[in-house]
Design a protein around this motif. Structure first.
Motif, PDB file in Angstrom:
ATOM      1  N   GLU A 216      60.103  12.688  48.266  1.00 61.15           N
ATOM      2  CA  GLU A 216      60.919  13.711  47.474  1.00 61.15           C
ATOM      3  C   GLU A 216      62.661  13.271  48.254  1.00 61.15           C
ATOM      4  OE1 GLU A 216      61.940  16.173  45.123  1.00 61.15           O
ATOM      5  OE2 GLU A 216      60.517  17.348  44.934  1.00 61.15           O
ATOM      6  N   LYS A 237      72.590   8.716  42.512  1.00 61.05           N
ATOM      7  CA  LYS A 237      71.120   9.126  41.801  1.00 61.05           C
ATOM      8  C   LYS A 237      70.685   7.761  41.256  1.00 61.05           C
ATOM      9  CE  LYS A 237      69.235  10.130  37.337  1.00 61.05           C
ATOM     10  NZ  LYS A 237      69.684   9.768  36.178  1.00 61.05           N
ATOM     11  N   VAL A 242      67.224   9.866  43.424  1.00 59.59           N
ATOM     12  CA  VAL A 242      67.439  11.458  43.893  1.00 59.59           C
ATOM     13  C   VAL A 242      65.902  11.854  43.067  1.00 59.59           C
ATOM     14  CG1 VAL A 242      68.468  13.307  44.739  1.00 59.59           C
ATOM     15  CG2 VAL A 242      70.257  11.243  44.914  1.00 59.59           C
ATOM     16  N   THR A 243      65.294  12.725  43.082  1.00 63.59           N
ATOM     17  CA  THR A 243      64.894  13.301  42.603  1.00 63.59           C
ATOM     18  C   THR A 243      65.583  14.693  42.842  1.00 63.59           C
ATOM     19  OG1 THR A 243      63.216  13.439  45.101  1.00 63.59           O
ATOM     20  CG2 THR A 243      62.852  11.617  43.391  1.00 63.59           C
ATOM     21  N   GLY A 244      65.998  14.895  43.582  1.00 62.37           N
ATOM     22  CA  GLY A 244      65.650  16.694  43.157  1.00 62.37           C
ATOM     23  C   GLY A 244      67.180  16.901  44.346  1.00 62.37           C
ATOM     24  N   ARG A 263      73.221  19.151  36.336  1.00 56.61           N
ATOM     25  CA  ARG A 263      71.948  18.840  35.544  1.00 56.61           C
ATOM     26  C   ARG A 263      72.078  18.187  34.246  1.00 56.61           C
ATOM     27  NH1 ARG A 263      65.906  20.184  35.060  1.00 56.61           N
ATOM     28  NH2 ARG A 263      65.629  17.721  33.393  1.00 56.61           N
ATOM     29  N   THR A 266      73.346  14.075  35.565  1.00 58.59           N
ATOM     30  CA  THR A 266      73.107  13.805  36.257  1.00 58.59           C
ATOM     31  C   THR A 266      71.215  13.218  35.708  1.00 58.59           C
ATOM     32  OG1 THR A 266      71.687  14.790  37.999  1.00 58.59           O
ATOM     33  CG2 THR A 266      74.355  14.110  38.283  1.00 58.59           C
ATOM     34  N   CYS A 268      69.074  14.842  36.630  1.00 59.52           N
ATOM     35  CA  CYS A 268      68.435  15.434  38.289  1.00 59.52           C
ATOM     36  C   CYS A 268      67.915  16.754  38.212  1.00 59.52           C
ATOM     37  CB  CYS A 268      68.808  15.336  39.044  1.00 59.52           C
ATOM     38  SG  CYS A 268      68.704  13.469  39.985  1.00 59.52           S
TER      39      CYS A 268
END
Ligand code: GDP
Length: 296
Positions: A216, A237, A242-244, A263, A266, A268
């Motif tokens: 992550e 990102k 970036v995963t979260g 959200r 991005t 993400c």
């Protein structure tokens, strides 16, 4: 957060439900007000436009306008669309890798990165019974490594012993090595922040990423900075995988725009919310609960 937006939308929908029968013109008038309320809450313009267009398409459908309670149905459509805009399902951390699982924390200085590192470590320890090691890779700010150590002591979480003068990638490798030898499940890597996104920061983040292959990469962003937080997330990102997202200062009285556009802009998922300075002030992000909070 969201109080003002919630109040504004409440007024719009109260008028709509009182009216009984609705025509397309009534829906359009209400949606104009929804648009203004979202823009005032600092939601990004493209997100507002797409939101209003989708709600309109569904709300002016014959079965809605001819229903017994058209106002209620419009509110339900707005609710569903809000949930969709926020990502639909809630997304947890993916830790399904061979331990020790590296989690890399990235973000600007002051965003709440170090505090969030300790909060997540504590949550994984308390709720998932994980054995967590934290390491600060912040060699720029002299007190940063010490700060994480103190938070670790407060929360009862192990931190990697500090070796003065070691470079970020070497600290990260040492953390993984120590975690392997000592049987840790998760290694939290708290990278250095900067005041702005710059080349040196991105190069450092990329080097740590390449050396550790994190499961992550969590971007920590300050919800009170509104659209700036979204811009920062976009930059991270594209450069840092970036995963979260962890949105901090959700306890503050911001307008909510960052949380609402993040959200959609991005792509993400927002995974966690910081809701205070204490180490247990961390919540999972549930799109449906946020929508409920906004629409009352
Ligand atoms: P970093 O520079 O990104 O590592 O930021 P820190 O973790 O040092 O946090 C900066 C300040 O913000 C500290 O005083 C934290 O206690 C505070 N902070 C972090 N997260 C939150 C949050 O969710 N809510 C509030 N109110 N304060 C927070």
């Amino acid at each position: 957060m969201f109080e003002r937006l919630s109040g504004r939308l409440g007024e719009v929908f109260e008028r709509l439900t009182k009216r009984g029968a609705l025509g397309e013109g009534d829906v359009d008038e209400a949606l104009r007000e929804v648009r203004v309320a979202l823009l005032e809450a600092d939601v990004a313009l493209p997100v507002v436009k797409s939101f209003v267009a989708k709600v309109r398409t569904r709300a002016v459908g014959a079965e809605v306008l001819r229903s017994v309670t058209p106002g209620q149905m419009v509110i339900k459509i707005v609710n569903d669309q809000l949930v969709e805009m926020l990502g639909g399902e809630s997304a947890g951390l993916s830790l399904a890798a061979v331990p020790p699982v590296p989690i890399m924390m990235v973000g600007l200085q002051g965003s709440g990165k170090t505090t969030s590192t300790a909060k997540i470590a504590k949550r994984l320890t308390d709720r998932e019974k994980k054995k967590v090691l934290m390491a600060s890779l912040d060699t720029r700010r002299p007190a940063a490594q010490e700060q994480l150590k103190i938070l670790g002591e407060q929360a009862g979480i192990a931190t990697l012993p500090i070796i003065a003068g070691q470079m970020p990638v070497d600290i990260a490798k040492r953390a993984l090595q120590a975690a392997r030898l000592q049987g840790f499940d998760v290694v939290m890597l708290d990278t250095a922040g900067r005041l702005h996104v710059d080349e040196a920061l991105m190069a450092e983040v990329a080097a740590v990423h390449a050396a550790t292959q994190p499961a992550e990469v969590l971007l920590v962003a300050d919800a009170l900075t509104g659209q700036d937080a979204v811009n920062v997330a976009e930059q991270f990102k594209s450069r840092a995988g970036v995963t979260g997202i962890v949105l901090t200062r959700m306890d503050g009285d911001g307008r909510g725009g960052a949380a609402l556009s993040m959200r959609a802009i991005t792509g993400c998922p927002i995974k966690l919310l910081g809701t205070g300075e204490k180490l247990d002030a961390l919540e999972a992000f549930h799109p449906d609960r946020i929508a409920n909070r906004i629409l009352g």
